[in-house]
Design a protein around this motif. Structure first.
Motif, PDB file in Angstrom:
ATOM      1  N   ARG A  20       0.748  -1.442   0.113  1.00  0.00           N
ATOM      2  CA  ARG A  20       0.513   0.264   0.053  1.00  0.00           C
ATOM      3  C   ARG A  20       1.057   1.491   0.172  1.00  0.00           C
ATOM      4  O   ARG A  20       0.719   2.731  -0.727  1.00  0.00           O
ATOM      5  N   ALA A  21       1.605   1.369   0.737  1.00  0.00           N
ATOM      6  CA  ALA A  21       2.608   2.993   1.095  1.00  0.00           C
ATOM      7  C   ALA A  21       3.299   2.951  -0.292  1.00  0.00           C
ATOM      8  O   ALA A  21       3.272   3.373  -1.429  1.00  0.00           O
ATOM      9  N   ALA A  22       3.761   1.741  -0.926  1.00  0.00           N
ATOM     10  CA  ALA A  22       4.745   1.331  -2.074  1.00  0.00           C
ATOM     11  C   ALA A  22       3.658   2.759  -3.753  1.00  0.00           C
ATOM     12  O   ALA A  22       4.485   3.153  -4.385  1.00  0.00           O
ATOM     13  N   GLU A  23       1.955   1.446  -3.283  1.00  0.00           N
ATOM     14  CA  GLU A  23       1.255   2.734  -4.372  1.00  0.00           C
ATOM     15  C   GLU A  23       0.573   4.061  -4.078  1.00  0.00           C
ATOM     16  O   GLU A  23       0.895   5.223  -4.433  1.00  0.00           O
ATOM     17  N   ARG A  24       0.901   4.291  -2.840  1.00  0.00           N
ATOM     18  CA  ARG A  24       0.104   5.729  -2.417  1.00  0.00           C
ATOM     19  C   ARG A  24       1.711   6.820  -2.696  1.00  0.00           C
ATOM     20  O   ARG A  24       1.573   7.253  -3.097  1.00  0.00           O
ATOM     21  N   THR A  25       2.928   5.852  -2.274  1.00  0.00           N
ATOM     22  CA  THR A  25       3.852   7.286  -2.183  1.00  0.00           C
ATOM     23  C   THR A  25       4.779   6.983  -3.768  1.00  0.00           C
ATOM     24  O   THR A  25       5.745   7.797  -3.909  1.00  0.00           O
ATOM     25  N   LYS A  26       4.406   6.412  -4.798  1.00  0.00           N
ATOM     26  CA  LYS A  26       5.089   5.699  -5.606  1.00  0.00           C
ATOM     27  C   LYS A  26       6.821   5.728  -5.411  1.00  0.00           C
ATOM     28  O   LYS A  26       7.864   5.991  -6.253  1.00  0.00           O
ATOM     29  N   VAL A  27       6.594   5.118  -4.387  1.00  0.00           N
ATOM     30  CA  VAL A  27       8.355   4.857  -4.351  1.00  0.00           C
ATOM     31  C   VAL A  27       8.940   3.291  -4.308  1.00  0.00           C
ATOM     32  O   VAL A  27       7.715   2.053  -4.416  1.00  0.00           O
ATOM     33  N   ASN A  41      -0.155  -6.453  -9.010  1.00  0.00           N
ATOM     34  CA  ASN A  41      -0.603  -6.059 -10.148  1.00  0.00           C
ATOM     35  C   ASN A  41       0.239  -4.333  -9.886  1.00  0.00           C
ATOM     36  O   ASN A  41      -0.689  -3.678  -9.435  1.00  0.00           O
ATOM     37  N   SER A  42       1.726  -4.111  -9.948  1.00  0.00           N
ATOM     38  CA  SER A  42       2.014  -2.862  -9.496  1.00  0.00           C
ATOM     39  C   SER A  42       3.254  -2.476 -10.510  1.00  0.00           C
ATOM     40  O   SER A  42       3.856  -3.375 -10.296  1.00  0.00           O
ATOM     41  N   SER A  43       3.556  -0.723 -11.190  1.00  0.00           N
ATOM     42  CA  SER A  43       4.683  -0.883 -11.675  1.00  0.00           C
ATOM     43  C   SER A  43       6.110  -0.389 -10.057  1.00  0.00           C
ATOM     44  O   SER A  43       6.576   0.249 -10.843  1.00  0.00           O
ATOM     45  N   TYR A  44       5.049  -0.398  -9.385  1.00  0.00           N
ATOM     46  CA  TYR A  44       6.575   0.216  -8.224  1.00  0.00           C
ATOM     47  C   TYR A  44       7.112  -0.996  -7.494  1.00  0.00           C
ATOM     48  O   TYR A  44       7.221  -1.092  -6.190  1.00  0.00           O
ATOM     49  N   ILE A  45       6.472  -2.099  -7.770  1.00  0.00           N
ATOM     50  CA  ILE A  45       6.323  -3.425  -6.884  1.00  0.00           C
ATOM     51  C   ILE A  45       7.571  -3.948  -7.497  1.00  0.00           C
ATOM     52  O   ILE A  45       6.882  -5.048  -8.482  1.00  0.00           O
ATOM     53  N   ARG A 133       2.796  -4.392  13.914  1.00  0.00           N
ATOM     54  CA  ARG A 133       2.137  -3.710  12.950  1.00  0.00           C
ATOM     55  C   ARG A 133       1.853  -2.505  13.269  1.00  0.00           C
ATOM     56  O   ARG A 133       2.379  -1.928  12.558  1.00  0.00           O
ATOM     57  N   GLN A 134       1.280  -2.082  14.077  1.00  0.00           N
ATOM     58  CA  GLN A 134       1.724  -0.686  14.245  1.00  0.00           C
ATOM     59  C   GLN A 134       1.930   0.691  13.986  1.00  0.00           C
ATOM     60  O   GLN A 134       2.676   1.242  13.447  1.00  0.00           O
ATOM     61  N   ALA A 135       3.496  -0.240  15.742  1.00  0.00           N
ATOM     62  CA  ALA A 135       4.776   0.219  15.522  1.00  0.00           C
ATOM     63  C   ALA A 135       5.529   0.685  14.193  1.00  0.00           C
ATOM     64  O   ALA A 135       5.829   1.489  13.752  1.00  0.00           O
ATOM     65  N   PHE A 136       5.223  -0.660  13.115  1.00  0.00           N
ATOM     66  CA  PHE A 136       6.416  -0.807  11.674  1.00  0.00           C
ATOM     67  C   PHE A 136       5.259   0.691  10.730  1.00  0.00           C
ATOM     68  O   PHE A 136       5.721   0.935  10.192  1.00  0.00           O
ATOM     69  N   ALA A 137       4.171   0.731  10.581  1.00  0.00           N
ATOM     70  CA  ALA A 137       3.358   1.537  10.356  1.00  0.00           C
ATOM     71  C   ALA A 137       3.845   2.814  10.278  1.00  0.00           C
ATOM     72  O   ALA A 137       3.907   4.235   9.397  1.00  0.00           O
ATOM     73  N   ASN A 138       3.694   3.105  11.565  1.00  0.00           N
ATOM     74  CA  ASN A 138       4.393   4.457  12.069  1.00  0.00           C
ATOM     75  C   ASN A 138       5.769   4.588  11.883  1.00  0.00           C
ATOM     76  O   ASN A 138       5.381   5.794  10.865  1.00  0.00           O
ATOM     77  N   SER A 139       6.474   3.666  12.214  1.00  0.00           N
ATOM     78  CA  SER A 139       7.581   4.179  11.813  1.00  0.00           C
ATOM     79  C   SER A 139       8.150   4.024   9.981  1.00  0.00           C
ATOM     80  O   SER A 139       8.756   5.004   9.488  1.00  0.00           O
ATOM     81  N   LEU A 140       7.634   3.640   9.569  1.00  0.00           N
ATOM     82  CA  LEU A 140       7.702   3.497   8.220  1.00  0.00           C
ATOM     83  C   LEU A 140       6.841   5.080   7.229  1.00  0.00           C
ATOM     84  O   LEU A 140       7.323   5.258   6.266  1.00  0.00           O
ATOM     85  N   ASP A 141       5.978   5.342   8.096  1.00  0.00           N
ATOM     86  CA  ASP A 141       5.116   6.234   7.688  1.00  0.00           C
ATOM     87  C   ASP A 141       6.089   7.252   8.121  1.00  0.00           C
ATOM     88  O   ASP A 141       6.702   8.563   6.863  1.00  0.00           O
ATOM     89  N   GLN A 142       6.773   7.578   8.797  1.00  0.00           N
ATOM     90  CA  GLN A 142       7.973   8.769   9.313  1.00  0.00           C
ATOM     91  C   GLN A 142       8.970   9.478   8.294  1.00  0.00           C
ATOM     92  O   GLN A 142       9.105  10.059   7.786  1.00  0.00           O
ATOM     93  N   LEU A 143       9.157   7.619   8.450  1.00  0.00           N
ATOM     94  CA  LEU A 143      11.394   7.544   6.694  1.00  0.00           C
ATOM     95  C   LEU A 143      10.142   8.464   5.988  1.00  0.00           C
ATOM     96  O   LEU A 143      10.820   8.632   4.728  1.00  0.00           O
TER      97      LEU A 143
END
Length: 156
Positions: A20-27, A41-45, A133-143
């Protein structure tokens, strides 16, 4: 920035957050494993399948990463190599490995390995929880937010 995942031991729920993060941020998100993986199926994954063997996926990640890339791994020696190359290392439990804390984590890992080798049961990691899971999502979002805000800044 690219996000690399040491995918053989990465929990499915963490992979889903990353998709979801890859799609949202296009990273770009690259999962490295010694087995075939399902991804949406994604051009970002993308996936990279390596041969089986000790640290083969880790070695592939270290060879391919660039300074500023993010690596998702619970492997402490891999995290240390990522930091040495100027990357970021985040555990699936949301713990950011840094130059300030990686030496202590390597020492603890080595200590526990020594204890296990002498026959002492050190137990394993706690079961993966909703809090993890929440700690990961929060840390990923911060980065990712930090990356997005620095994207146009050529001084970093």
């Amino acid at each position: 920035m690219k996000i690399w995942v040491d995918a053989d031991a990465c929990p499915v729920v963490i992979k889903e957050i990353l998709f979801r993060a890859a799609e949202r941020t296009k990273v770009m998100l690259i999962l490295v494993a010694n087995q075939a993986l399902w991804t949406p199926n994604s051009s970002y994954i993308n996936t990279v399948q390596v041969s089986r063997g000790f640290d083969v996926a880790d070695d592939e990640i270290v060879e391919r990463i660039a300074a500023g890339d993010l690596v998702i791994t619970s492997d402490i020696p891999l995290a240390a190599e990522v930091i040495e190359k100027g990357g970021y290392a985040l555990s699936p439990r949301g713990e950011l490995h840094t130059t300030e804390n990686i030496r202590a984590r390597l020492n603890m890992r080595d200590f526990l390995d020594t204890m296990r080798a002498s026959g002492i049961d050190t137990g394993g990691p706690a079961a993966f929880s909703q809090r993890d899971r929440q700690a990961f999502a929060n840390s990923l979002d911060q980065l990712l937010t930090k990356y997005a805000s620095n994207k146009g800044d050529t001084s970093t």
